[in-house]
Design a protein around this motif. Sequence first.
Motif, PDB file in Angstrom:
ATOM      1  N   GLU A 161       0.837  -1.191   0.000  1.00 58.17           N
ATOM      2  CA  GLU A 161       0.000   0.000   0.000  1.00 58.17           C
ATOM      3  C   GLU A 161       0.874   1.245   0.000  1.00 58.17           C
ATOM      4  OE1 GLU A 161      -2.717   0.068   3.245  1.00 58.17           O
ATOM      5  OE2 GLU A 161      -3.761   1.837   2.503  1.00 58.17           O
ATOM      6  N   VAL A 162       0.476   2.209  -0.821  1.00 62.81           N
ATOM      7  CA  VAL A 162       1.154   3.505  -0.835  1.00 62.81           C
ATOM      8  C   VAL A 162       0.129   4.530  -0.373  1.00 62.81           C
ATOM      9  CG1 VAL A 162       2.194   5.274  -2.297  1.00 62.81           C
ATOM     10  CG2 VAL A 162       2.718   2.877  -2.697  1.00 62.81           C
ATOM     11  N   LYS A 163       0.531   5.340   0.618  1.00 58.93           N
ATOM     12  CA  LYS A 163      -0.423   6.288   1.175  1.00 58.93           C
ATOM     13  C   LYS A 163       0.087   7.713   1.044  1.00 58.93           C
ATOM     14  CE  LYS A 163      -2.874   3.868   4.893  1.00 58.93           C
ATOM     15  NZ  LYS A 163      -2.789   3.646   6.328  1.00 58.93           N
ATOM     16  N   HIS A 164      -0.674   8.527   0.390  1.00 56.37           N
ATOM     17  CA  HIS A 164      -0.399   9.976   0.299  1.00 56.37           C
ATOM     18  C   HIS A 164       1.046  10.276  -0.043  1.00 56.37           C
ATOM     19  CE1 HIS A 164      -4.372  10.379   1.845  1.00 56.37           C
ATOM     20  NE2 HIS A 164      -4.053   9.658   2.908  1.00 56.37           N
ATOM     21  N   LEU A 165       1.498   9.690  -1.105  1.00 52.00           N
ATOM     22  CA  LEU A 165       2.888   9.912  -1.509  1.00 52.00           C
ATOM     23  C   LEU A 165       3.035  11.220  -2.277  1.00 52.00           C
ATOM     24  CD1 LEU A 165       5.765   8.617  -1.793  1.00 52.00           C
ATOM     25  CD2 LEU A 165       4.986   7.754  -3.991  1.00 52.00           C
ATOM     26  N   ASN A 166       3.986  12.035  -1.851  1.00 51.56           N
ATOM     27  CA  ASN A 166       4.314  13.269  -2.566  1.00 51.56           C
ATOM     28  C   ASN A 166       5.794  13.273  -2.871  1.00 51.56           C
ATOM     29  OD1 ASN A 166       1.943  15.149  -2.717  1.00 51.56           O
ATOM     30  ND2 ASN A 166       1.893  14.639  -0.529  1.00 51.56           N
ATOM     31  N   ALA A 167       6.134  13.588  -4.116  1.00 49.92           N
ATOM     32  CA  ALA A 167       7.546  13.674  -4.485  1.00 49.92           C
ATOM     33  C   ALA A 167       7.650  14.551  -5.725  1.00 49.92           C
ATOM     34  CB  ALA A 167       8.126  12.281  -4.754  1.00 49.92           C
ATOM     35  N   GLY A 168       8.007  15.768  -5.519  1.00 47.55           N
ATOM     36  CA  GLY A 168       8.164  16.676  -6.664  1.00 47.55           C
ATOM     37  C   GLY A 168       6.821  17.019  -7.293  1.00 47.55           C
ATOM     38  N   ARG A 169       6.887  17.661  -8.455  1.00 44.97           N
ATOM     39  CA  ARG A 169       5.661  18.154  -9.074  1.00 44.97           C
ATOM     40  C   ARG A 169       4.844  17.025  -9.688  1.00 44.97           C
ATOM     41  NH1 ARG A 169       3.203  20.225 -13.184  1.00 44.97           N
ATOM     42  NH2 ARG A 169       4.552  19.243 -14.713  1.00 44.97           N
ATOM     43  N   MET A 170       5.532  15.935 -10.054  1.00 42.92           N
ATOM     44  CA  MET A 170       4.834  14.903 -10.810  1.00 42.92           C
ATOM     45  C   MET A 170       4.237  13.793  -9.948  1.00 42.92           C
ATOM     46  SD  MET A 170       4.760  16.166 -13.611  1.00 42.92           S
ATOM     47  CE  MET A 170       3.790  14.861 -14.334  1.00 42.92           C
ATOM     48  N   VAL A 171       4.404  13.865  -8.649  1.00 42.07           N
ATOM     49  CA  VAL A 171       3.771  12.867  -7.777  1.00 42.07           C
ATOM     50  C   VAL A 171       3.052  13.625  -6.671  1.00 42.07           C
ATOM     51  CG1 VAL A 171       4.106  10.820  -6.364  1.00 42.07           C
ATOM     52  CG2 VAL A 171       5.677  11.287  -8.249  1.00 42.07           C
ATOM     53  N   VAL A 201      14.450   5.829  -5.570  1.00 46.12           N
ATOM     54  CA  VAL A 201      15.442   6.429  -6.465  1.00 46.12           C
ATOM     55  C   VAL A 201      15.417   7.943  -6.289  1.00 46.12           C
ATOM     56  CG1 VAL A 201      16.309   6.532  -8.805  1.00 46.12           C
ATOM     57  CG2 VAL A 201      14.831   4.654  -8.126  1.00 46.12           C
ATOM     58  N   ASP A 202      14.211   8.508  -6.292  1.00 49.36           N
ATOM     59  CA  ASP A 202      14.046   9.933  -6.065  1.00 49.36           C
ATOM     60  C   ASP A 202      13.543  10.138  -4.645  1.00 49.36           C
ATOM     61  OD1 ASP A 202      14.712  10.253  -8.693  1.00 49.36           O
ATOM     62  OD2 ASP A 202      12.641  10.230  -9.392  1.00 49.36           O
ATOM     63  N   PRO A 203      13.915  11.258  -4.037  1.00 49.04           N
ATOM     64  CA  PRO A 203      13.482  11.492  -2.657  1.00 49.04           C
ATOM     65  C   PRO A 203      11.973  11.738  -2.553  1.00 49.04           C
ATOM     66  CG  PRO A 203      14.652  13.394  -3.547  1.00 49.04           C
ATOM     67  CD  PRO A 203      14.781  12.316  -4.553  1.00 49.04           C
ATOM     68  N   LYS A 204      11.414  11.292  -1.423  1.00 50.14           N
ATOM     69  CA  LYS A 204       9.998  11.526  -1.171  1.00 50.14           C
ATOM     70  C   LYS A 204       9.854  12.730  -0.245  1.00 50.14           C
ATOM     71  CE  LYS A 204       9.504   6.622  -0.277  1.00 50.14           C
ATOM     72  NZ  LYS A 204      10.713   6.334  -0.954  1.00 50.14           N
ATOM     73  N   GLU A 205       8.770  13.503  -0.433  1.00 51.66           N
ATOM     74  CA  GLU A 205       8.519  14.600   0.508  1.00 51.66           C
ATOM     75  C   GLU A 205       7.707  14.083   1.688  1.00 51.66           C
ATOM     76  OE1 GLU A 205       6.632  17.300  -2.143  1.00 51.66           O
ATOM     77  OE2 GLU A 205       8.466  17.362  -3.349  1.00 51.66           O
TER      78      GLU A 205
END
Lengths: 380, 521
Positions: free
Chosen positions: B275-285, B318-322
């Motif tokens: 499960e992925v919950k409320h993932l934010n990473a940059g403008r595209m996620v 790979v890319d950092p998550k906010e």
Amino acid sequence: MNEFSRREGRQKGNPLKRLLAIRGMGQVISVTIGLVALCIVFQILSSNFFSPDNLGNLLRQIAPYLIIGIAQSFVLITGNIDLSIGSIMGMSSMMAATMMTKGVHPAWAILITFMSCVFVGVVNGQLVAACKLPPFIATLGTMTIARGIAQIVNNNHNTDTISIGIGKETTEAFKNFFYYGKIFTLGGHQESNGSVIGGFSIYSPVIIAIALWIVFNFMLSKTRTGRHIYATGSNMDAARLSGVNVTGTITAAYVVSAICSCIAGLIVCATTGMGAMDTGNSYELYAVAASVIGGVSTLGGQGILLGTVIGAAVWSVLQNGLQFAGAPVAIRNIVIGVIVVLSVLLDVVIRSGSRRKAKDMGASALLGWISRKSSEKAAP
Amino acid sequence: MDIIQKDSEILRLHDETHEDIVKMTGISKSFPGVLALDNVSFNLRKGEVLALLGENGAGKSTLMKVLSGIYPRDSGDIEISGLKQEDFTTGKAKELGIVIIHQELNMCSHLSAAENIFLGREIIKRGVVSQDEMNQKAFEILSMLNIDIDPETIVGDLAVSKQQMVEIAKALSANAKILIMDEPTSALTSKEIEDLFRIIIDLKSRGCGIVYISHRLEEISLIADRVTIMRDGKYIATMNYADTSLQEIISLMVGREITEKFPKISCPKGEKIFEVKHLNAGRMVRDVSFELYKGQILGIAGLMGAGRTETTRAVFGVDPKESGEIILEGKPVTIRKPYDAIRNGLVLVPEDRKKDGLCTKLTVRENIAMPSLDVISNFFGVVNRQKEKMIVEKSIKDLSIRLPHSEVEAMSLSGGNQQKVVVSKWLARNSRVVIFDEPTRGIDVAAKVEIYHLMNDLKRRGIGVVFVSSEMPEILGVSDRIIIMCDGRITGELMAFEATQSLILTYATMFESKLSRSDAS
Ligand SMILES: Nc1ncnc2c1ncn2[C@@H]1O[C@H](COP(=O)(O)OP(=O)(O)OP(=O)(O)O)[C@@H](O)[C@H]1O
Ligand SMILES: [Mg+2]
């Protein structure tokens, strides 16, 4: 060569073909042929070249080049470069010698020197991998710093002979361990005092070099870290996405490089029995030469340590042979330079049948590589 | 697309001139250990689109590289516009107006789009390169193609699809008489494909001969006049497109019938595995949440650039998550770098094989074994060659990767076979969740089915499968549940039985249509 080729070789006939299929073997073989040719030429020029005496000496000369060649090869295969090799040699030589002249037991002196050099290696690795500095710049910095340390440890002077600190006997033991000791002698004649003159001998640096080679070749070709080193040099992004710890891998390569450089420095120290501040000057470039002649690519991901052996041998045979043939230093330099470039060029032409790839691999790659790396790092 | 189809039909009728501009006979070419081309004949007429089809490793790219002078041929004749060519080099090919768009991107990623377009043909004014004029010309070409790219952007910063469009712009600017396109659309969005096809039709009408290589057989029907089929380095057949059927093409390509294009198995829906919950990473996620159950394949649909790849990269570390949470089998896990994900049994088959998937200079064996090294090496880190060999041989067999032996460099494989290596290297591990990002890009029909079977097999074994794809038919055909992304957000979720192409498209363009509507008002 390795387990795989032996096994496959049995299965599929033509062992030569199989051998050639091993990555990097092509260049190793062609350079080996070149090496043999060189030896023959030198033997014709001066019949003493193949004397047992000189052969033993030659092996002893090859040893330090092989050791620093291993150092540079590790770093080059990760796609980076180490310019601090020569300075670490100087630092190691000066630190150990200074301590020994002050009466520190060689074992302790060596240990402390060793730790300091490893530390420089770690700094190199972190600067390049974690801080993402261009390797050329990062190691240029540590190269200057390490040279500075070599100068400062004994107040900007070369050291006295180490025997004033640790006594004659211990000095002899130190010198024998790293340089003068004969492990094995064939022929020669015995002097009245019991020492043997002439004949073919295997000296201790040769044993040290072989031991290092076995350990690091095993590491590079058989272990996970070795694979990671190739993967990082070949495609860092793909390696990272495959779960490779890229920072750790690059640091490991720099540490290996520092360890080898440290030992090479100790060998020089044992040779003269004192510390000289300019020890190892421009050896980092000789190390590049040994690696590249042996087929290690400056672009990373390619090369085997067997090649580095041949590369180091070519380098020393040229030095030794030309000296034996009585060529003046200036001529020696020119000939060596030309042969280094030619040897790499020849291989490229033979293998690809075109000159197109020459710039990917040869010594001239260094320039292209520098500009590529610096623009790469500058871009983001 | 309808309009294009009609256009092209009219053009097809027009072009009955039958003038061969390329005639290749008896071409053979071998690489160490492989006979890539075996006595192949090939002809291309003026003003036609010839589709060159065949399985992965059939020799399509090699034949085209021979035609553009990149590889010298071992034997055979090449005739261009009726003139026999003896010593055929890239320079000669260029002179004759032969331009090739390679299967793999060949861009200088540190240079700008304009500089790439004019690479080797820089505009020189008074002895210096005229940057302004190049930018101006590049702008014209790009706008003709409907591409919204500033000519001064650095190519490396562009998305893959945009890079591909720059590559196409580069080819078009060269005034080609013979244009070779090797899988140009595998990285393009449907809108860009439409633009490309419009250009192709325009070029055709101006008498340019076009060779078009693709594994997306639906596209062929829109533009091809004739098809040439190759198999195992041999020439098989050439036909008028109108006189043949997709069925016939496929069976000629593969050498047998393919009955099921999208095999589907049904498994009972199991427990929640991932499960992925409320993932934010940059403008595209932006605020992405989704769940994955055992026994289901979760498809992620959307247009190119919708943020699907970015999502998978952020999940994989790979890319950092906010912000956001990732839960594996009920337990929250911290993933900061790919290694964390892999250790937790979550793996990603990445999209861009050349950049992220392969170490091209290493052997196939080393590539396949790379993610599994920790499993096959002992306490001291020494790799067990026996175990390695088993893994590698199994992977090669499972995906029928075509190669002389596993010691060849990954670079020497055909594009599709490289893709198979990228996929297979992750399957050797026993993972709990596998994310596939465009796994079938550049893969032939038969091998696609192979990969679907593999995904089904994972599903049956209770392993979570996430499947990102831009190809509608496959996402509809393979997934059990589909989520749709647009502009970095999830805009819809559908069960497979209720999903249709148009429904997905509505969700996938949700924000775009809203935007244009608000523009209009
Ligand atoms: N540079 C090379 N060195 C060695 N082998 C090669 C090289 N290029 C291609 N081959 C081999 O030649 C064969 C044909 O490859 P080619 O790239 O032409 O296939 P293709 O039809 O384009 O396949 P795909 O659809 O996967 O792109 C393959 O078996 C491949 O491994
Ligand atoms: Mg191809």
